[in-house]
Design a protein around this motif. Sequence first.
Motif, PDB file in Angstrom:
ATOM      1  N   SER A   1       8.998  10.305  -1.995  1.00 63.84           N
ATOM      2  CA  SER A   1       7.608   9.879  -2.082  1.00 63.84           C
ATOM      3  C   SER A   1       7.423   8.669  -2.975  1.00 63.84           C
ATOM      4  CB  SER A   1       6.737  11.023  -2.612  1.00 63.84           C
ATOM      5  OG  SER A   1       7.067  11.320  -3.933  1.00 63.84           O
TER       6      SER A   1
ATOM      7  N   LEU B   1       2.745   5.078   0.203  1.00 62.64           N
ATOM      8  CA  LEU B   1       2.913   6.365  -0.466  1.00 62.64           C
ATOM      9  C   LEU B   1       2.482   7.488   0.460  1.00 62.64           C
ATOM     10  CD1 LEU B   1       1.501   5.854  -4.091  1.00 62.64           C
ATOM     11  CD2 LEU B   1       3.872   6.323  -3.476  1.00 62.64           C
TER      12      LEU B   1
ATOM     13  N   PHE C   1      -1.432  12.428  -1.565  1.00 64.00           N
ATOM     14  CA  PHE C   1      -1.340  13.214  -2.795  1.00 64.00           C
ATOM     15  C   PHE C   1      -2.740  13.489  -3.301  1.00 64.00           C
ATOM     16  CE2 PHE C   1      -1.392   8.783  -4.041  1.00 64.00           C
ATOM     17  CZ  PHE C   1      -2.218   8.734  -5.153  1.00 64.00           C
TER      18      PHE C   1
ATOM     19  N   PRO D   1       0.888  12.282 -12.473  1.00 68.50           N
ATOM     20  CA  PRO D   1       1.050  11.325 -11.379  1.00 68.50           C
ATOM     21  C   PRO D   1       2.115  10.291 -11.705  1.00 68.50           C
ATOM     22  CG  PRO D   1      -0.864  10.751 -12.694  1.00 68.50           C
ATOM     23  CD  PRO D   1      -0.361  12.066 -13.231  1.00 68.50           C
TER      24      PRO D   1
ATOM     25  N   GLU E   1       1.175   6.237  -7.926  1.00 71.69           N
ATOM     26  CA  GLU E   1       0.060   7.064  -7.473  1.00 71.69           C
ATOM     27  C   GLU E   1      -1.216   6.726  -8.246  1.00 71.69           C
ATOM     28  OE1 GLU E   1       2.323  11.132  -5.974  1.00 71.69           O
ATOM     29  OE2 GLU E   1       1.865  10.885  -8.097  1.00 71.69           O
ATOM     30  N   TYR E   2      -1.073   6.569  -9.546  1.00 69.12           N
ATOM     31  CA  TYR E   2      -2.249   6.222 -10.349  1.00 69.12           C
ATOM     32  C   TYR E   2      -2.835   4.890  -9.885  1.00 69.12           C
ATOM     33  CZ  TYR E   2      -5.249   5.974 -14.475  1.00 69.12           C
ATOM     34  OH  TYR E   2      -6.343   5.929 -15.309  1.00 69.12           O
TER      35      TYR E   2
ATOM     36  N   LYS F   1      -2.624   3.383  -6.930  1.00 72.81           N
ATOM     37  CA  LYS F   1      -3.295   3.484  -5.627  1.00 72.81           C
ATOM     38  C   LYS F   1      -4.633   4.200  -5.769  1.00 72.81           C
ATOM     39  CE  LYS F   1      -2.844   4.902  -0.813  1.00 72.81           C
ATOM     40  NZ  LYS F   1      -2.007   5.504   0.249  1.00 72.81           N
TER      41      LYS F   1
ATOM     42  N   THR G   1       1.867   8.779 -17.284  1.00 74.70           N
ATOM     43  CA  THR G   1       2.384   8.989 -15.934  1.00 74.70           C
ATOM     44  C   THR G   1       3.809   9.516 -16.046  1.00 74.70           C
ATOM     45  OG1 THR G   1       3.460   6.842 -15.534  1.00 74.70           O
ATOM     46  CG2 THR G   1       1.055   6.971 -15.187  1.00 74.70           C
TER      47      THR G   1
ATOM     48  N   ALA H   1      -1.697  15.644 -11.183  1.00 74.94           N
ATOM     49  CA  ALA H   1      -1.620  15.298  -9.780  1.00 74.94           C
ATOM     50  C   ALA H   1      -0.912  16.408  -9.023  1.00 74.94           C
ATOM     51  CB  ALA H   1      -0.887  13.973  -9.583  1.00 74.94           C
TER      52      ALA H   1
ATOM     53  N   ASP I   1       1.069  17.201  -4.871  1.00 73.77           N
ATOM     54  CA  ASP I   1       1.336  16.788  -3.504  1.00 73.77           C
ATOM     55  C   ASP I   1       0.177  17.236  -2.603  1.00 73.77           C
ATOM     56  OD1 ASP I   1       3.745  15.891  -4.489  1.00 73.77           O
ATOM     57  OD2 ASP I   1       4.921  17.565  -3.683  1.00 73.77           O
TER      58      ASP I   1
END
Length: 323
Positions: A9, A116, A119, A208, A212-213, A215, A272, A319, A321
């Motif tokens: 991921s 990505l 999530f 996360p 991810e953070y 995005k 993170t 975070a 999945d």
Amino acid sequence: MLPVASSSSRSPGDPCAGPVRWHGGAVARLLPGLTVAACAGAAPAPSHHLFHGGDISISRSVDATMVMVPAGRYIAGSTPEERAAAYDAYRASAGQDDAREGRWFEAEEERHSTELPAFRIDLMPVTNAAYAEFVADTGAPAPAIDEAGWRAQGFQQHYAREVVRFNWHNGVAPPAREDHPVVLVTFAEASAYCAWRGDAVGEPRRLPTAAEYEKAARGDAGIVYPWGNEFDPTRLNSQVLGPRDTVAAGSFSDAASPYGMLDAAGNVFQWTSTPWPADPTKMTVKGSGWDDWGGLGRGASKHGRPRGARHVLVGFRCAADAR
């Protein structure tokens, strides 16, 4: 030393993309039996129950409001022009040019398109009230630091004027700060809270990744700040308008990111699970803090902090999945 599983991921160029191992002893001491995924993907996998059955109504409520970020491509990183504009915003608001002189933003990736999987991420940073449930249920240490410990870290905030007010006493958060983001928590403690909450709700939770953070903070199109492309001091808690302190999480509802995430910029930086590329003893923090000026809090901006740091500017959110 606890192993961390690799994951498909991760975005291209993520420092977590290859095999990594994390010195997770601090978390293991907090919650025995916990295996921590410091680079996300594989969520923390407890070998026995971490949740002991206490009242965690606040943490459950927080968990129920997680924001869904769909799978797909998004714009990450920054252009030289964006970084130049960020330096200008800093100088205009701070009245000095130390960000440009220190090349603060040059560690950012160049602007690019990446992808990505889907999530989920917390709507807001974890609050003192939610973290208090973790402390009460597990016996984890309450957030606090003495003056010698603070000075040893080398951070610039004055201990008596800017740190003491965040210390917990006898396992209790400071008065009138229950809905403020929790601070003075290490990377290990933040990871442990997320794993504990996951055990309580029956699904893995983790920190996360930096990707991810980013995005979640800027959406698919790669806007510069969570609310748009220009710095706006009315849309975040920063030093520009004060109050030089944390405020209640989610206070700036008009600054929601394209996915609805709140406090993506301002109030507190957030841990993170991505190691800092230039120094693997540090972890990447995203967002910005209550004593920052313009130019920080962009989706692409980031900093590195020692894993064991306790800072009045750093909190976290969890975070997961996608289901």
